[in-house]
Design an enzyme around this catalytic site. Structure first.
Site, PDB file in Angstrom:
ATOM      1  N   ALA A   8       0.811  24.459 193.372  1.00  0.00           N
ATOM      2  CA  ALA A   8       0.390  23.424 192.431  1.00  0.00           C
ATOM      3  C   ALA A   8       1.361  22.248 192.350  1.00  0.00           C
ATOM      4  O   ALA A   8       0.984  21.174 191.872  1.00  0.00           O
ATOM      5  CB  ALA A   8       0.189  24.043 191.049  1.00  0.00           C
ATOM      6  N   GLY A 132      -4.565  26.635 202.526  1.00  0.00           N
ATOM      7  CA  GLY A 132      -3.315  26.822 203.274  1.00  0.00           C
ATOM      8  C   GLY A 132      -3.586  27.300 204.688  1.00  0.00           C
ATOM      9  O   GLY A 132      -4.417  28.184 204.910  1.00  0.00           O
ATOM     10  N   ASN A 133      -2.907  26.718 205.652  1.00  0.00           N
ATOM     11  CA  ASN A 133      -3.144  27.041 207.065  1.00  0.00           C
ATOM     12  C   ASN A 133      -2.379  28.253 207.559  1.00  0.00           C
ATOM     13  O   ASN A 133      -1.315  28.552 207.032  1.00  0.00           O
ATOM     14  CB  ASN A 133      -2.741  25.820 207.916  1.00  0.00           C
ATOM     15  CG  ASN A 133      -3.853  24.791 207.951  1.00  0.00           C
ATOM     16  OD1 ASN A 133      -5.011  25.135 208.088  1.00  0.00           O
ATOM     17  ND2 ASN A 133      -3.469  23.534 207.820  1.00  0.00           N
ATOM     18  N   ASP A 160     -12.900  18.653 207.955  1.00  0.00           N
ATOM     19  CA  ASP A 160     -13.354  18.375 209.317  1.00  0.00           C
ATOM     20  C   ASP A 160     -14.742  17.720 209.281  1.00  0.00           C
ATOM     21  O   ASP A 160     -15.033  16.810 210.056  1.00  0.00           O
ATOM     22  CB  ASP A 160     -13.383  19.672 210.131  1.00  0.00           C
ATOM     23  CG  ASP A 160     -12.054  20.410 209.993  1.00  0.00           C
ATOM     24  OD1 ASP A 160     -11.019  19.809 210.287  1.00  0.00           O
ATOM     25  OD2 ASP A 160     -12.059  21.574 209.535  1.00  0.00           O
ATOM     26  N   ARG A 163     -14.369  14.151 208.147  1.00  0.00           N
ATOM     27  CA  ARG A 163     -13.813  13.355 209.257  1.00  0.00           C
ATOM     28  C   ARG A 163     -14.906  13.041 210.277  1.00  0.00           C
ATOM     29  O   ARG A 163     -14.998  11.922 210.788  1.00  0.00           O
ATOM     30  CB  ARG A 163     -12.678  14.149 209.935  1.00  0.00           C
ATOM     31  CG  ARG A 163     -11.422  14.223 209.100  1.00  0.00           C
ATOM     32  CD  ARG A 163     -10.438  15.250 209.655  1.00  0.00           C
ATOM     33  NE  ARG A 163      -9.161  15.173 208.963  1.00  0.00           N
ATOM     34  CZ  ARG A 163      -8.191  16.070 209.070  1.00  0.00           C
ATOM     35  NH1 ARG A 163      -8.360  17.139 209.851  1.00  0.00           N
ATOM     36  NH2 ARG A 163      -7.054  15.919 208.416  1.00  0.00           N
ATOM     37  N   HIS A 188     -10.610  26.167 211.794  1.00  0.00           N
ATOM     38  CA  HIS A 188      -9.989  24.879 211.438  1.00  0.00           C
ATOM     39  C   HIS A 188      -8.753  24.735 212.330  1.00  0.00           C
ATOM     40  O   HIS A 188      -7.628  25.021 211.931  1.00  0.00           O
ATOM     41  CB  HIS A 188      -9.615  24.873 209.958  1.00  0.00           C
ATOM     42  CG  HIS A 188      -8.835  23.651 209.550  1.00  0.00           C
ATOM     43  ND1 HIS A 188      -9.354  22.378 209.597  1.00  0.00           N
ATOM     44  CD2 HIS A 188      -7.559  23.502 209.115  1.00  0.00           C
ATOM     45  CE1 HIS A 188      -8.443  21.508 209.201  1.00  0.00           C
ATOM     46  NE2 HIS A 188      -7.339  22.159 208.909  1.00  0.00           N
TER      47      HIS A 188
HETATM   48  P1  NAD Z   1       3.299  21.134 200.374  1.00  0.00           P
HETATM   49  O1  NAD Z   1       4.472  21.700 201.102  1.00  0.00           O
HETATM   50  O2  NAD Z   1       3.370  19.757 199.832  1.00  0.00           O
HETATM   51  O3  NAD Z   1       2.900  22.082 199.162  1.00  0.00           O
HETATM   52  C1  NAD Z   1       2.768  23.454 199.310  1.00  0.00           C
HETATM   53  C2  NAD Z   1       3.257  24.086 198.010  1.00  0.00           C
HETATM   54  O4  NAD Z   1       3.007  25.469 198.108  1.00  0.00           O
HETATM   55  C3  NAD Z   1       4.773  23.904 197.772  1.00  0.00           C
HETATM   56  O5  NAD Z   1       4.981  23.274 196.516  1.00  0.00           O
HETATM   57  C4  NAD Z   1       5.316  25.327 197.809  1.00  0.00           C
HETATM   58  O6  NAD Z   1       6.377  25.514 196.895  1.00  0.00           O
HETATM   59  C5  NAD Z   1       4.077  26.123 197.410  1.00  0.00           C
HETATM   60  N1  NAD Z   1       4.082  27.520 197.820  1.00  0.00           N
HETATM   61  C6  NAD Z   1       4.603  28.084 198.929  1.00  0.00           C
HETATM   62  N2  NAD Z   1       4.429  29.413 198.901  1.00  0.00           N
HETATM   63  C7  NAD Z   1       3.777  29.709 197.759  1.00  0.00           C
HETATM   64  C8  NAD Z   1       3.321  30.908 197.155  1.00  0.00           C
HETATM   65  N3  NAD Z   1       3.528  32.090 197.737  1.00  0.00           N
HETATM   66  N4  NAD Z   1       2.678  30.828 195.981  1.00  0.00           N
HETATM   67  C9  NAD Z   1       2.475  29.652 195.373  1.00  0.00           C
HETATM   68  N5  NAD Z   1       2.911  28.474 195.876  1.00  0.00           N
HETATM   69  C10 NAD Z   1       3.538  28.505 197.061  1.00  0.00           C
HETATM   70  O7  NAD Z   1       2.040  21.317 201.367  1.00  0.00           O
HETATM   71  P2  NAD Z   1       0.618  20.621 201.267  1.00  0.00           P
HETATM   72  O8  NAD Z   1       0.665  19.367 202.040  1.00  0.00           O
HETATM   73  O9  NAD Z   1       0.145  20.601 199.860  1.00  0.00           O
HETATM   74  O10 NAD Z   1      -0.252  21.648 202.148  1.00  0.00           O
HETATM   75  C11 NAD Z   1      -0.495  22.951 201.720  1.00  0.00           C
HETATM   76  C12 NAD Z   1      -1.211  23.729 202.807  1.00  0.00           C
HETATM   77  O11 NAD Z   1      -2.511  23.180 203.062  1.00  0.00           O
HETATM   78  C13 NAD Z   1      -0.495  23.726 204.171  1.00  0.00           C
HETATM   79  O12 NAD Z   1      -0.566  25.011 204.731  1.00  0.00           O
HETATM   80  C14 NAD Z   1      -1.330  22.739 204.986  1.00  0.00           C
HETATM   81  O13 NAD Z   1      -1.205  22.982 206.372  1.00  0.00           O
HETATM   82  C15 NAD Z   1      -2.701  23.062 204.471  1.00  0.00           C
HETATM   83  N6  NAD Z   1      -3.756  22.074 204.741  1.00  0.00           N
HETATM   84  C16 NAD Z   1      -4.995  22.552 205.044  1.00  0.00           C
HETATM   85  C17 NAD Z   1      -6.024  21.673 205.287  1.00  0.00           C
HETATM   86  C18 NAD Z   1      -7.417  22.168 205.657  1.00  0.00           C
HETATM   87  O14 NAD Z   1      -8.272  21.346 206.011  1.00  0.00           O
HETATM   88  N7  NAD Z   1      -7.707  23.461 205.596  1.00  0.00           N
HETATM   89  C19 NAD Z   1      -5.807  20.291 205.191  1.00  0.00           C
HETATM   90  C20 NAD Z   1      -4.536  19.839 204.855  1.00  0.00           C
HETATM   91  C21 NAD Z   1      -3.500  20.748 204.631  1.00  0.00           C
HETATM   92  C1  LMR Z   2      -5.349  18.882 208.599  1.00  0.00           C
HETATM   93  O1  LMR Z   2      -6.305  19.147 209.317  1.00  0.00           O
HETATM   94  O2  LMR Z   2      -5.065  17.710 208.263  1.00  0.00           O
HETATM   95  C2  LMR Z   2      -4.502  20.006 208.053  1.00  0.00           C
HETATM   96  O3  LMR Z   2      -4.954  21.233 208.516  1.00  0.00           O
HETATM   97  C3  LMR Z   2      -3.059  19.804 208.289  1.00  0.00           C
HETATM   98  C4  LMR Z   2      -2.700  20.053 209.735  1.00  0.00           C
HETATM   99  O4  LMR Z   2      -1.760  20.827 209.973  1.00  0.00           O
HETATM  100  O5  LMR Z   2      -3.331  19.477 210.607  1.00  0.00           O
END
Ligand code: NAD
Ligand code: LMR
Length: 328
Positions: A8, A132-133, A160, A163, A188
Site C-alpha cells: 500500500a 505483483g509479478n 495489456d 495497451r 502477463h
Molecule cells: P513498489 O516497489 O513501488 O511497491 C511495492 C510495495 O510492496 C513496497 O512498498 C513494498 O514495501 C511492498 N511489499 C513488499 N513485500 C510485501 C509484502 N510481503 N506484503 C505487503 N507489502 C509488501 O512496486 P510497484 O511499482 O507498486 O509494483 C508492485 C508490483 O506490481 C511489482 O511486482 C510490479 O512488477 C507489478 N506490476 C504488475 C503489473 C501487471 O500488469 N500485472 C503492472 C505493473 C506492475
Molecule cells: C508492466 O507490464 O508494466 C508490469 O508488469 C511491469 C513490468 O515489469 O513490466
C-alpha cells in the site's frame, strides 16, 4: 465493503487507492473499510499516505486501517488487491532483475502466506486480484495455498488489454471505447497473445480493418508484449499510473455487468477452454453478470496463428508452474 491492499505504500497503490475511492467502482453502495498492508520498514511511508487519504475526505470511505502483516488485516475482506512485491528493474545483490519470471523465487514466497490468510480469514465470496509479478503464477501460488475454491482468484491482464486498445485506436483512428472483444490470452509476459481477429470496432472486424498481418505480427504484438520493459527503460521504474488504472478497471468490470457484445480481461484458473492446460492461471476473455459471477467467453474462433501463439504462452505458464511446484 472491506478492501485489502498489499504494497500500500508502493507506487501503484499511490494511484490505485484514490481511484478505488471514487464513486461507482463497486456495485454495492456500502462505504469502504480500507485495510492497507505493508512490510514493517514501509509503515512510516504508509502512515504518510494515510494522512493524504484522510485529507482527501472521500465520501465513499468509512475507515482506514494499516497493518504490518496480512493476517490481522484480512478478516472478512470482500476484495484483496495483492500489489505488494518487488518490481523488475530493481537491483538486488548487485544484479538487475530483467524479466518478470526472474521474480518468481523472490516474490513467490509472499503469496503462500497471503494465500493461506485469505483462504481462511477473508469472506467466502472474496475476490482476489494479483498485480505483483509474475502475476499469473503468483495467483496460482496464492490460490493453491488458499484452499478455498469459493473465492475468485485473478491475475491482472487488463493493462495489456488497455495497451492493445490504445495501439489499435491509434492505428485505426478510432476511440478506445469503440473497440469490443479484444482479448489477452496467456501469461502477463513477453509471450502474451493479444487477439485482434475476434475483436471489432463498432461492429467491423478489427483485424480485417487493419488489413496488415505483417503489422499485427511484427509491430503490434511485440509492442504490447514489451510495453512494460519500454516503460521501465524510459521511466527508470515500472508502470504505475497505468497499472493502477488497470487494476481499478478490473475491479469495476468484475463488479458491474459487462456491456453488451463486449468482454473484459483477467487471468483466471484455466478449465481447459481454448485448449489451455487446466490448472494454470491464463488470460481469457471474460464476462461478468454484475452479481459477482464471471465466466470465460468460449465463442472466439482461433486461427492457426492464434493457436500457435496461445500454445507458446501456455507452455511458458506450465514451465513457471514447474519452477514453483514446492510452493503449491
Ligand atoms: P513498489 O516497489 O513501488 O511497491 C511495492 C510495495 O510492496 C513496497 O512498498 C513494498 O514495501 C511492498 N511489499 C513488499 N513485500 C510485501 C509484502 N510481503 N506484503 C505487503 N507489502 C509488501 O512496486 P510497484 O511499482 O507498486 O509494483 C508492485 C508490483 O506490481 C511489482 O511486482 C510490479 O512488477 C507489478 N506490476 C504488475 C503489473 C501487471 O500488469 N500485472 C503492472 C505493473 C506492475
Ligand atoms: C508492466 O507490464 O508494466 C508490469 O508488469 C511491469 C513490468 O515489469 O513490466
Amino acid at each position: 465493503m472491506k478492501i485489502l491492499i498489499t504494497g500500500a505504500a508502493g507506487q501503484i497503490s499511490y494511484s490505485l487507492v484514490p481511484f478505488l475511492c471514487e464513486r461507482g467502482i463497486f456495485a454495492s453502495k456500502e462505504k469502504l473499510d480500507l485495510s492497507l498492508v505493508e512490510i514493517p520498514p514501509a509503515m512510516k511511508k504508509l502512515d504518510g499516505f494515510v494522512k493524504e487519504l484522510e485529507d482527501s475526505a472521500y465520501s465513499s470511505v468509512n475507515s482506514i486501517n494499516t497493518y504490518d502483516n496480512i493476517n490481522d488485516a484480512v478478516l472478512d475482506a470482500d476484495w484483496c488487491l495483492l500489489v505488494g512485491s518487488i518490481p523488475r528493474g530493481v537491483v538486488l545483490n548487485g544484479k538487475e532483475i530483467k524479466e518478470r519470471a526472474d521474480l518468481l523465487q523472490i516474490n513467490g514466497g509472499i503469496f503462500t502466506e497471503q494465500g493461506k490468510a485469505i483462504g481462511s480469514k477473508a469472506k467466502n465470496n472474496c475476490k482476489v486480484l494479483v498485480v505483483g509479478n509474475p502475476a499469473n503464477t503468483n495467483a496460482l501460488i496464492g490460490y493453491k495455498n488458499a484452499k478455498n475454491p469459493n473465492q475468485l482468484w485473478m491475475a491482472m491482464t487488463m493493462l495489456d488489454a488497455l495497451r492493445a486498445k490504445a495501439q489499435v485506436a491509434k492505428k485505426l483512428g478510432c476511440h478506445v471505447d469503440d473497440i469490443y472483444r479484444l482479448a489477452i490470452f496467456g501469461n502477463h509476459s513477453p509471450t502474451m497473445f493479444p487477439d485482434l481477429e475476434n475483436s471489432n470496432v463498432n461492429g467491423k472486424n478489427t483485424y480485417e480493418q487493419i488489413g496488415d498481418h505483417e503489422w499485427v505480427e511484427n509491430n503490434f504484438l511485440p509492442k504490447i508484449q514489451q510495453r512494460g520493459a519500454e516503460i521501465i527503460d524510459a521511466r527508470g521504474a515500472s508502470s504505475a499510473s497505468s497499472a493502477a488504472r488497470a487494476a481499478c478497471d478490473t475491479v469495476k468490470n468484475v463488479e458491474h455487468k459487462t456491456r453488451s457484445g463486449d468482454v473484459f480481461n483477467a487471468a483466471v484458473l484455466s478449465d481447459g477452454s481454448y485448449d489451455v492446460a487446466e490448472g494454470i492461471f491464463s488470460g481469457f476473455p471474460l464476462i461478468s453478470d454484475g452479481e459477482g459471477n464471471i465466466k470465460i467467453v468460449r465463442d472466439f474462433n482461433l486461427s492457426e496463428f492464434a493457436q500457435s501463439k496461445i500454445r507458446k504462452t501456455s507452455n511458458e505458464l506450465l514451465e513457471e508452474r514447474e519452477l514453483v511446484k514446492d510452493l503449491l
